[in-house]
Design a protein around this motif. Structure first.
Motif, short mmCIF file in Angstrom:
data_model
loop_
_atom_site.label_atom_id
_atom_site.label_comp_id
_atom_site.label_asym_id
_atom_site.label_seq_id
_atom_site.Cartn_x
_atom_site.Cartn_y
_atom_site.Cartn_z
N LEU A 1 0.83 -1.20 0.00
CA LEU A 1 0.00 0.00 0.00
C LEU A 1 0.87 1.26 0.00
O LEU A 1 0.62 2.22 -0.74
CB LEU A 1 -0.90 -0.03 1.24
N MET A 2 1.93 1.24 0.83
CA MET A 2 2.83 2.39 0.91
C MET A 2 3.62 2.53 -0.39
O MET A 2 3.85 3.65 -0.87
CB MET A 2 3.79 2.23 2.09
N ALA A 3 4.03 1.39 -0.94
CA ALA A 3 4.78 1.42 -2.20
C ALA A 3 3.91 1.98 -3.32
O ALA A 3 4.35 2.85 -4.09
CB ALA A 3 5.25 0.00 -2.54
N GLU A 4 2.68 1.52 -3.38
CA GLU A 4 1.75 2.01 -4.40
C GLU A 4 1.59 3.52 -4.30
O GLU A 4 1.60 4.24 -5.31
CB GLU A 4 0.38 1.33 -4.22
N HIS A 5 1.46 4.00 -3.08
CA HIS A 5 1.31 5.44 -2.84
C HIS A 5 2.51 6.20 -3.40
O HIS A 5 2.38 7.24 -4.05
CB HIS A 5 1.15 5.67 -1.33
N GLN A 6 3.72 5.63 -3.18
CA GLN A 6 4.94 6.29 -3.68
C GLN A 6 5.06 6.18 -5.20
O GLN A 6 5.52 7.12 -5.85
CB GLN A 6 6.17 5.69 -3.01
N LEU A 7 4.67 5.03 -5.73
CA LEU A 7 4.73 4.85 -7.20
C LEU A 7 3.87 5.89 -7.90
O LEU A 7 4.24 6.43 -8.95
CB LEU A 7 4.23 3.44 -7.58
N THR B 1 11.70 -9.72 -4.62
CA THR B 1 10.60 -9.96 -3.65
C THR B 1 9.50 -8.93 -3.84
O THR B 1 8.30 -9.25 -3.81
CB THR B 1 11.13 -9.85 -2.19
N PHE B 2 9.91 -7.66 -3.99
CA PHE B 2 8.93 -6.58 -4.17
C PHE B 2 8.01 -6.90 -5.34
O PHE B 2 6.78 -6.87 -5.21
CB PHE B 2 9.67 -5.25 -4.39
N ASN B 3 8.62 -7.20 -6.50
CA ASN B 3 7.81 -7.49 -7.70
C ASN B 3 6.84 -8.66 -7.47
O ASN B 3 5.67 -8.58 -7.83
CB ASN B 3 8.73 -7.82 -8.88
N ARG B 4 7.35 -9.72 -6.83
CA ARG B 4 6.54 -10.91 -6.61
C ARG B 4 5.35 -10.60 -5.69
O ARG B 4 4.18 -10.86 -6.03
CB ARG B 4 7.39 -12.04 -6.02
N VAL B 5 5.66 -9.98 -4.54
CA VAL B 5 4.61 -9.71 -3.54
C VAL B 5 3.60 -8.70 -4.10
O VAL B 5 2.37 -8.85 -3.93
CB VAL B 5 5.25 -9.18 -2.23
N TYR B 6 4.11 -7.66 -4.77
CA TYR B 6 3.24 -6.62 -5.31
C TYR B 6 2.24 -7.24 -6.29
O TYR B 6 1.04 -6.98 -6.23
CB TYR B 6 4.08 -5.55 -6.02
N LYS B 7 2.78 -8.09 -7.19
CA LYS B 7 1.92 -8.72 -8.20
C LYS B 7 0.87 -9.63 -7.54
O LYS B 7 -0.29 -9.65 -7.94
CB LYS B 7 2.78 -9.50 -9.19
N GLU B 8 1.32 -10.34 -6.51
CA GLU B 8 0.41 -11.24 -5.79
C GLU B 8 -0.78 -10.48 -5.21
O GLU B 8 -1.92 -10.91 -5.30
CB GLU B 8 1.18 -11.86 -4.61
N SER C 1 5.79 -1.60 -12.05
CA SER C 1 5.98 -0.71 -13.22
C SER C 1 4.67 -0.49 -13.97
O SER C 1 4.45 0.59 -14.54
CB SER C 1 7.08 -1.23 -14.14
N ASP C 2 3.76 -1.47 -13.93
CA ASP C 2 2.42 -1.25 -14.51
C ASP C 2 1.72 -0.10 -13.80
O ASP C 2 1.13 0.78 -14.42
CB ASP C 2 1.54 -2.51 -14.37
#
Lengths: 275, 275
Positions: free
Chosen positions: B227-233, B254-261, B268-269
């Motif tokens: 959620l925090m990462a999305e906010h920053q993206l 790990t970030f990419n895997r967990v985010y996609k999950e 990047s999407d």
């Protein structure tokens, strides 16, 4: 006089009273609380500020904070719902409304937007009688729908600062006159003495008084005196002569005559019916 | 984390929000404001405290002050009304309710007493959208009828002082754990470290956490981080690698895997769709 007409014990959590009253009569007075009367059946005369009307079944009147209002049922029969509540219940501070006035306090019951008001009042009355779980929320809900409806559909006049000041100045003067009479009804009050005290010439005083209060000074004074006398007849053992003099009547004969005129019975009838 | 989920700009006069939301998802959180969700169509998973259900059209859930609640729409489609407001609007002080609890936060929509709730919410939503004269009174009126109905007909459990204290003690502990994670999600948090800090043995910590929050510690931590990462993206120009590290992920992989999950798309999407 507050002790006589403001004896509602309003609950702190739900500062509201709703009553079903037959043949309501009440002399001109004012207060911060808002008051709405809805005629269930029959006829009643209602005065608010400088307007007076005979209302019939389905008719309504709204008295806003500090509006001078009175009810007359002489020779008439009626049953009304009377709703009285503190402005805070609809989100206002001390008085309501502040930045507008309704064009007229009388509500046209034939307008379809107001057709729900009768059933809202019946529901509030029932909720208050039954006092089931959550009833304060239901009552507030009805109250807010009712006043939301009035705000949305009853024609209003916006109140700017200067017109508001003129209006309040005029009203404050009438309030002072009423309060003076309520505090000094036992004294020998006359138009001359009153007009001198309030720095108006006597004919201006009489005209302004009649316009604002809906009755002339002498009738209003007698109404207050009779009301106080009635209170003493019912609640004390004082003699009728003492009561007459204490309430500002010059003689027992005048007392008997005026009392009978306004109440339809003699002081001794009142006393004996409560003994 | 308050900055993320408590960004309602509640009006001081009418501290209430009502929204129509598609496919609502929100991670476990709590607040003093009361929250009611009504499903207009489709299905959604809702968790409140230790109960979790899949709701369908016409179903409702009430989250009282400080109830931990979350919404999951993964692989589901729905449209809901979400109502959030400060307890003062229904006459409560800071939190509501105080002296009772509802037996369950889930409201049986087939019970005839609750059949008006859907239309009350639709009316509130419309009044809020149209903002005509007097709309705050109409909205408060609907709100009070709604909560009067819940108080009268939804089964409750009286709350005495000792059961209330036990309940609040347990809840306060969970609140502390959640607040700690929200403040320290960027650190390398583990079950061992958390259970030591909160003086519980690790298996007791995991069980209590899962029971109260409806998901295990690791999933909850990842949810907050994503959620925090999305906010920053969306709101910053930081590189995806920097964001991954700042949000507590050990590596970009790990970030990419967990985010996609959790989000169903890559970081990047998200970034490119908001540029």
């Amino acid at each position: 006089m507050k002790s006589v007409y403001q004896n509602w014990n309003m609950d702190a959590e739900l500062p509201l009273e709703i009553h079903r009253i037959s043949n309501l009569s009440f002399y001109p007075h004012f207060h911060n609380e808002l008051e709405l009367v809805y005629v269930e059946r029959g006829d009643i005369i209602v005065g608010v500020n400088e307007e007076k009307r005979q209302l019939q079944a389905g008719d309504m009147v709204i008295c806003c904070s500090n509006d001078i209002h009175y009810y007359v049922s002489k020779d008439l029969e009626s049953e009304v719902f009377m709703l009285i509540f503190k402005p805070e219940l609809i989100g206002a501070a001390k008085t309501w409304p502040v930045d507008f006035r309704f064009e007229s306090p009388f509500i046209d019951s034939t307008q379809p937007e107001f057709s729900r008001i009768g059933s809202l009042l019946r529901q509030m009355f029932q909720e208050n009688e039954n006092a089931r779980t959550g009833y304060p929320m239901y009552i507030k809900s009805c109250l807010l729908e009712l006043f939301g409806t009035l705000c949305r559909y009853l024609p209003t006049v916006p109140f700017d600062r200067s017109s508001s000041q003129r209006f309040e100045y005029k009203r404050a003067k009438i309030h002072k006159i009423i309060s003076f009479i309520e505090a000094n009804y036992a004294m020998d009050l006359s138009v001359e003495m009153m007009s001198e005290r309030f720095e108006m010439n006597p004919s201006h005083f009489c005209r302004s008084f009649k316009k604002a209060i809906g009755m002339n000074f002498k009738t209003y004074l007698n109404t207050i005196r009779v009301l106080m006398a009635e209170h003493q007849l019912v609640n004390t053992d004082s003699s009728i002569t003492d009561i007459a003099l204490e309430c500002g009547f010059g003689s027992i004969r005048t007392f008997n005559r005026v009392y009978k005129e306004l109440k339809g019975c003699s002081p001794s009838d009142t006393r004996s019916s409560f003994q």
